[in-house]
Enzyme design. Structure first.
Site, short mmCIF file in Angstrom:
data_model
loop_
_atom_site.label_atom_id
_atom_site.label_comp_id
_atom_site.label_asym_id
_atom_site.label_seq_id
_atom_site.Cartn_x
_atom_site.Cartn_y
_atom_site.Cartn_z
N ARG A 233 0.84 -1.19 0.00
CA ARG A 233 0.00 0.00 0.00
C ARG A 233 0.88 1.24 0.00
O ARG A 233 1.91 1.30 0.67
CB ARG A 233 -0.91 0.02 1.24
N GLU A 262 -3.17 7.93 -6.57
CA GLU A 262 -3.02 7.30 -7.88
C GLU A 262 -4.05 7.88 -8.84
O GLU A 262 -5.20 8.07 -8.47
CB GLU A 262 -3.21 5.78 -7.75
N HIS A 279 0.25 0.14 -10.20
CA HIS A 279 -0.62 -0.71 -9.38
C HIS A 279 -1.09 -1.93 -10.18
O HIS A 279 -2.29 -2.20 -10.31
CB HIS A 279 -1.82 0.08 -8.87
#
Length: 312
Positions: A233, A262, A279
Site C-alpha cells: 500500500r 493514484e 498498481h
C-alpha cells in the site's frame, strides 16, 4: 430495477459466470467508466439509491458512501486489502463486506520479485541507455548475495520469503503478529531489519499504525545503498522522504507499484533510481480471472444470504 455496481477500474464482466447469474436474476450491472480509482463523490453517484451489491476496487468506502447507498447489502472487494473500507460504518449500516485474500497473492509476490531483480540489475536504466544508442556495461548485484528483509509475513510476504530463499538469499522478517517464522527465516525487530537488510520488501496492511512506516527518520536508519520494494500500500512510505533518500544516495534504488495518490504525479518521477509501475500487482491474467470470479461469487452468495435473512 435494482442493480449491482462494479467499481474496480478493470473487470471482465462478459466472461464471468457469476455476473451472468446476477443478470439472469434481473439485476442491472453498472460499471466504472473512468478507467481509474473513483473518488468518494464518484462512488456515491455510481451507487445511487438502488444498488444492492458492489464489486469494489480500492476507492474510499466511507460512512458518507454507506449512508447514501440506502439499498446496499453486500460489498465484495476484488482483492485482499480492506483499508479503503470503513468496516465499522459498514456494520452500522448492515452491509456485509467480503474479500478475495488468496487470489492475488501469487501475482503480487511474483511482481515483487520482478521489481527486486530489476532494481538490483538496473534493468530499466540499461534498457533506456541502449535505446539511446549507448552500450553500457552495467554492473548490478546478485539477489543471492543480498540479505532480504520482509516486513509483513502474510500471504504475500511468506511467498516472497520462499522465492528469495529459492534464489539463495538470506531472509529476515519483521511481523508483530507472528510468533513462529517460516523455516530458514529469522524473525527480528524492525530496527534490526532496517539496519541490516540489503533489500527491504513491504507486505503489511495499511492503517493508522503503519501510516508512513518508512518515514524520514526510519529511512535514515536503513543500511546505506539498500533497495526498497513496495507492492503493498502506498501510504506505508513517505514518498517525499523516499525521493530525498534516493537523491542523496542513502538508498541504492526503490521500486513501487502502489502510491498514496493514484495516478502518481509526485517527486519520484524524477528519480533515476526509482522504478514505478501502475498498481499492476494483481494484474496477471490467471490471478486476475480467479480474483474476479471469486469476488463475483462472493457477491452472489452474499446477496442470497441477505435475501434469506430478510425473508426470515
Amino acid at each position: 430495477m435494482s442493480k449491482v455496481v462494479i467499481s474496480t477500474s478493470s473487470f471482465d464482466t462478459d466472461n464471468n459466470p457469476h455476473i451472468q447469474d446476477l443478470t439472469k436474476k434481473g439485476l442491472g450491472i453498472a460499471s466504472n467508466s473512468y478507467g481509474r480509482k473513483l473518488t468518494e463523490d464518484e462512488v456515491i453517484a455510481l451507487l445511487g439509491d438502488d444498488t444492492v451489491g458492489m464489486v469494489a476496487g480500492i476507492e474510499p468506502l466511507t460512512e458518507r458512501v454507506f449512508a447514501s447507498a440506502r439499498s446496499l447489502k453486500v460489498v465484495s472487494r476484488c482483492g485482499s486489502g480492506l483499508d479503503s473500507v470503513d468496516l465499522a460504518a459498514a456494520k452500522r449500516h448492515g452491509i456485509t463486506v467480503l474479500n478475495t485474500p488468496e487470489a492475488p497473492a501469487q501475482a503480487v509476490a511474483e511482481l515483487t520479485m520482478a521489481l527486486m531483480l530489476a532494481a538490483l540489475r538496473q534493468v530499466p536504466t540499461t534498457d533506456k541507455l541502449v535505446r539511446m544508442g549507448q552500450w553500457p556495461r552495467t554492473q548490478g548485484r546478485l539477489l543471492a548475495a543480498q540479505r532480504v528483509g520482509v516486513i509483513g509475513l502474510g500471504r504475500v510476504g511468506r511467498r516472497v520469503a520462499r522465492l528469495c530463499q529459492a534464489f539463495e538469499s538470506t531472509v529476515m522478517a519483521h511481523d508483530t503478529y507472528v510468533r513462529e517464522s517460516p523455516e530458514g527465516v529469522e524473525l527480528v525487530t524492525l530496527e534490526k531489519l532496517l539496519a541490516e537488510a540489503d533489500v527491504i520488501s513491504l507486505h503489511l496492511t495499511y492503517d493508522a499504525a503503519t501510516h508512513h512506516l518508512l518515514n524520514k527518520e526510519n529511512l535514515a536508519r536503513v543500511k546505506r545503498g539498500a533497495v526498497i520494494i513496495n507492492t503493498a500500500r502506498g501510504g506505508l512510505i513517505d514518498e517525499t522522504a523516499l525521493a530525498e533518500a534516493l537523491n542523496s544516495g542513502q538508498l541504492g534504488a526503490a521500486a513501487l507499484d502502489v502510491f498514496e495518490e493514484e495516478p502518481y504525479r509526485g517527486p519520484l518521477l524524477k528519480c533515476e533510481t526509482a522504478i514505478l509501475t501502475s498498481h499492476i500487482g494483481s494484474l496477471a491474467r490467471e490471478s486476475r480471472q480467479r480474483m474476479e470470479w471469486e469476488a463475483a461469487d462472493n457477491l452472489l452468495r452474499g446477496l442470497i444470504e441477505a435475501r434469506a435473512m430478510e425473508n426470515g
